[in-house]
Structure formats: structure tokens, C-alpha cells
Design a protein around this motif. Structure first.
Motif, short mmCIF file in Angstrom:
data_model
loop_
_atom_site.label_atom_id
_atom_site.label_comp_id
_atom_site.label_asym_id
_atom_site.label_seq_id
_atom_site.Cartn_x
_atom_site.Cartn_y
_atom_site.Cartn_z
N ASP A 24 41.10 -44.53 -42.88
CA ASP A 24 40.25 -45.72 -42.64
C ASP A 24 40.43 -45.96 -40.84
O ASP A 24 41.23 -46.07 -40.33
CB ASP A 24 41.01 -47.01 -43.25
N LYS A 27 43.99 -46.98 -40.75
CA LYS A 27 45.03 -46.51 -41.80
C LYS A 27 45.03 -44.85 -41.42
O LYS A 27 43.97 -44.43 -41.28
CB LYS A 27 44.42 -46.81 -43.05
N ASN A 28 46.37 -44.75 -41.67
CA ASN A 28 46.49 -42.94 -41.45
C ASN A 28 45.82 -42.35 -40.20
O ASN A 28 45.59 -41.49 -39.98
CB ASN A 28 46.14 -42.47 -42.70
N ALA A 62 45.79 -38.80 -52.70
CA ALA A 62 44.37 -39.33 -52.06
C ALA A 62 44.70 -40.53 -51.29
O ALA A 62 43.87 -40.73 -50.35
CB ALA A 62 43.35 -39.30 -53.17
N LEU A 63 45.30 -41.40 -51.72
CA LEU A 63 45.38 -42.63 -51.10
C LEU A 63 46.33 -42.31 -50.01
O LEU A 63 46.13 -43.08 -48.80
CB LEU A 63 46.28 -43.67 -52.15
N GLU A 71 45.71 -39.18 -57.49
CA GLU A 71 45.28 -40.42 -56.98
C GLU A 71 46.19 -41.13 -55.89
O GLU A 71 45.68 -41.60 -54.89
CB GLU A 71 44.86 -41.42 -58.23
N ARG A 85 47.35 -49.97 -44.31
CA ARG A 85 46.30 -50.39 -43.75
C ARG A 85 46.61 -51.51 -42.85
O ARG A 85 46.94 -52.52 -43.38
CB ARG A 85 45.01 -50.43 -44.55
N ASP A 120 46.36 -39.60 -48.12
CA ASP A 120 45.72 -38.96 -47.17
C ASP A 120 44.40 -39.66 -46.64
O ASP A 120 43.70 -39.02 -45.52
CB ASP A 120 45.11 -37.49 -47.78
N ARG A 121 43.91 -40.73 -47.33
CA ARG A 121 42.69 -41.31 -46.83
C ARG A 121 42.78 -41.97 -45.55
O ARG A 121 43.88 -42.48 -45.12
CB ARG A 121 42.13 -42.48 -47.81
N GLU A 169 50.22 -44.92 -45.99
CA GLU A 169 49.48 -45.70 -47.10
C GLU A 169 49.23 -46.89 -46.76
O GLU A 169 48.39 -47.71 -47.06
CB GLU A 169 50.70 -45.85 -48.09
#
Length: 382
Positions: free
Chosen positions: A18, A42-43, A12-13, A9, A93, A15-16, A91
């Protein structure tokens, strides 16, 4: 917070990606309004922003549908392209605001945000064009207004690949259709276009007329005037009577023996500001009077004449067809209601016993009562 998540998790956070518009963003702007858009990012280390100004006239005429975010932009060169670089951790945003001062005129714009393989798109509409319509003998008359509800002159309309230009006063006339129904309308003014739907009407005329005959003038061997007040409707809208041609008035009288007498007045004159009048000689034992107003109009959409008729019937001396020699008449005075019992010549029927049934609309029970007329043949109901 990481301690509360599983390793997968956490990954995944990280790599996400936004690239989200805030729901508070505007999509409709005034021509003078500054365009601002807020996004949560984000990212994304490099963000590409492409601004496209859509040729709305060509797009609406080719597709017949509004500009949405699914518009195909491949192969189009953006009017402007911007690049932004960020160094925040993956990580985190961040909420960012983008301003577009170059969007300074009426138009439809598509802004594409592209970063790290993700694309988000906004459609911005600055200004608009709307229409007002009314029915005229020549067709449907359109008046174009802008987003401030001010009339726009010099606009053109496209309907079914046909262009209609404005008259000097700014109005645009679209002829009636032989295939009426919903149609697509494209309004174009100074390089900007707006897409609308409208109901393309057929050319439907209807002639109405009010006729009046004073019954006290319908005495045998007397002249009785007939008053005629016509109205011509085009798709339910009153228009001038000057488009009526070959106007005639036909009066048919029938006596109690069934003998008919017909009189036709050709080139009957209709007056726009008052009633037209024609007098007839009243025959003896008149029973029925039929008045007909006839004319025709030339349909511009078909080029064919359309006959129109308005008529009204008057029943006279109906009591003479029955064995009865009297009748009841319900009248309203200033402060009460009265039933009068009168004979054929209007003489009062005094001391007549009359069975009455009275029904009030707000009650279910019917009142049945036996009444007697006074010396004047009247029943005062109060």
C-alpha cells in the motif's frame, strides 16, 4: 482474524503493498501555505521521495496541456530526493505525514513516492495566475491577477508562439485575430506560468444609431430637425466614435407621387456627449423619410477599411394613401385608458359607433362590445 481467512488470503494480505494518498489531501495551496501530505503505507521497508519543480513555461508552450500525474519524468533530475526506512511488519498499515518546507514559492511541483516497486505521485500547485479581459479598439486587453486577486505587473503572455509584453500600467494588449476561435494562453511571471484557454476574437464592428424626428415639425415648407445619437460597437462592446472616418449623413424624402429627394451631408460631426442635429426642408405631401448615417473604420487585423451604416425609416401621412378620413388612437392617461377617434386634421369624431374587441393576456375569452365616442371623440375604457 487469521483463522477466518484461507492460507492464500493470509499470504496475499502479507504481500500486498500500500502506498495510497488520503482523499483529504490538498492539491491547491497558497504561496505561503505549508505543504503536507498524508499517506497510508504498508509492506515498504524503504521509501524514496523525489521532488520535481516543473518548468511550467516550457511545458505549457510545448504541450499546451496542464501538468498531470502522467507527466514524463524519466531523465529529469529531481530538485530534492529523500529516503525513509521502516521496520513495521508487512501486515501492518501505517498512516504517515510528510511535510515539504522547501516548497516555499509559487510553482507546480510533482512529488514521486517510490517503494517496493510501487509508485504514487502527487501534483502540487502553489499559487496561480488568472486574467481579466475586455475589448478595446486596439485588441483584447488583459489584466493579470494572482491568487489573491491582486494585479500583477510585468507579466507576459504567449499566444501561438508569440510573446506579448505588459505596458507600464500592467495591461497586455493582444491584437484581434483573422482566424477567431478558442486559443491557448500561457501567462508567465517571475519564472512561473499558468495555462488558460480564451476566445480569440475577430475585429467585428457594428454601427448603431437612434434617430428622432418630431412629427409635429414635419409640416410642408418648414424646417424639421433630425437628432442623431450613434453608438459604435466592437464585438458587442461600445467604444469611442473617434475611430470612425468619412462620416456622412444621408436623408432621402419621398412624397406621395414617389418623387425622391436626397441630401448628403459630408463630414457630419458626431458629438460624444449629446445628439448631433441636422435640419431639413420638409417637402409637400411627404410620405416617407429615410435617414442613414455612414462611416468607415480601419481594421487593424486586416489593414482594410470597413464601411458601416445605420439607418431608420419614418412613415409620415400614411392615412393620405387610403380612402379613410379618420383613425383610432389608443392612449393611456394617469388613471385609465382612452381610445380617441380623430379625423385627418386631428378633429374629434363625436358620437361615432365603434366595434371593439378586447383581449386580456391572462384570459382566453375575447370581449366584443359596441361603444360610442363622446362629444370629444373619446372612449373611456377605465
Amino acid at each position: 482474524w487469521y483463522a477466518m481467512l484461507r492460507p492464500d488470503e493470509v499470504q496475499a494480505l502479507k504481500d500486498r503493498i500500500d502506498l495510497d494518498f488520503l482523499p483529504t489531501n490538498q492539491s491547491q495551496f497558497g504561496v505561503e501555505d505549508e505543504v503536507k501530505l498524508d499517506l497510508d503505507i504498508k509492506n515498504i521497508d524503504k521509501l524514496i521521495v523525489r521532488v520535481f519543480r516543473i518548468n511550467t513555461e516550457n511545458y505549457y508552450r510545448q504541450t499546451g496541456r496542464p501538468v498531470n500525474t502522467d507527466i514524463e519524468l524519466d531523465g529529469l533530475v529531481p530538485n530534492e530526493e529523500l529516503a525513509f526506512e521502516y521496520d513495521e511488519p508487512s501486515e501492518r498499515r501505517v498512516r504517515r505525514t510528510f511535510t515539504f518546507p522547501q516548497l516555499d514559492r509559487r510553482g507546480v511541483y510533482v512529488i514521486d513516492f517510490i517503494g517496493n516497486g510501487v509508485s504514487s505521485r502527487a501534483v502540487i500547485r502553489k499559487g496561480t495566475l488568472r486574467y481579466l479581459t475586455r475589448t478595446h479598439a486596439a485588441g483584447q486587453v488583459f489584466t493579470i491577477v494572482d491568487e489573491s486577486h491582486q494585479q500583477v505587473k510585468g507579466a507576459t503572455l504567449w499566444v501561438a508562439d508569440k510573446e506579448y509584453s505588459a505596458e507600464p500600467d500592467g495591461r497586455i494588449v493582444i491584437p484581434f485575430s483573422t482566424q477567431p476561435g478558442p486559443a491557448t494562453l500561457v501567462i508567465v511571471h517571475e519564472g512561473f506560468a499558468a495555462l488558460h484557454k480564451f476566445e480569440h476574437q475577430a475585429e467585428n464592428y457594428r454601427l448603431q444609431s437612434a434617430f428622432y424626428v418630431d412629427r409635429e415639425s414635419l409640416l410642408k415648407h418648414r424646417e424639421a430637425p433630425i437628432l442623431v445619437r450613434p453608438r459604435l460597437l466592437l464585438n458587442g462592446t461600445p467604444i469611442g466614435l473617434d475611430v470612425l472616418e468619412e462620416i456622412s449623413l444621408k436623408v432621402t424624402s419621398t412624397d406621395h407621387e414617389g418623387t425622391q429627394t436626397t441630401q448628403v451631408i459630408d463630414d457630419f460631426e458626431l458629438l460624444p456627449d449629446r445628439e448631433s442635429t441636422h435640419s431639413i426642408q420638409v417637402p409637400a405631401r411627404l410620405r416617407h423619410l429615410l435617414v442613414e448615417l455612414r462611416g468607415r473604420v480601419e481594421q487593424l487585423s486586416t489593414g482594410k477599411p470597413l464601411p458601416l451604416t445605420a439607418s431608420q425609416q419614418f412613415g409620415i401621412n400614411q392615412i393620405e394613401q387610403q380612402p379613410r378620413t379618420d383613425d383610432l388612437h389608443f392612449i393611456r392617461t394617469n388613471d385609465s385608458y382612452v381610445i380617441e377617434a380623430l379625423g385627418r386634421s386631428g378633429e374629434p369624431r363625436a358620437r361615432q359607433v365603434i366595434q371593439c374587441e378586447l383581449k386580456h393576456r391572462d384570459f382566453t375569452e375575447t370581449v366584443r362590445v359596441q361603444l360610442q365616442s363622446n362629444d370629444r371623440g373619446q372612449l373611456d375604457l377605465g
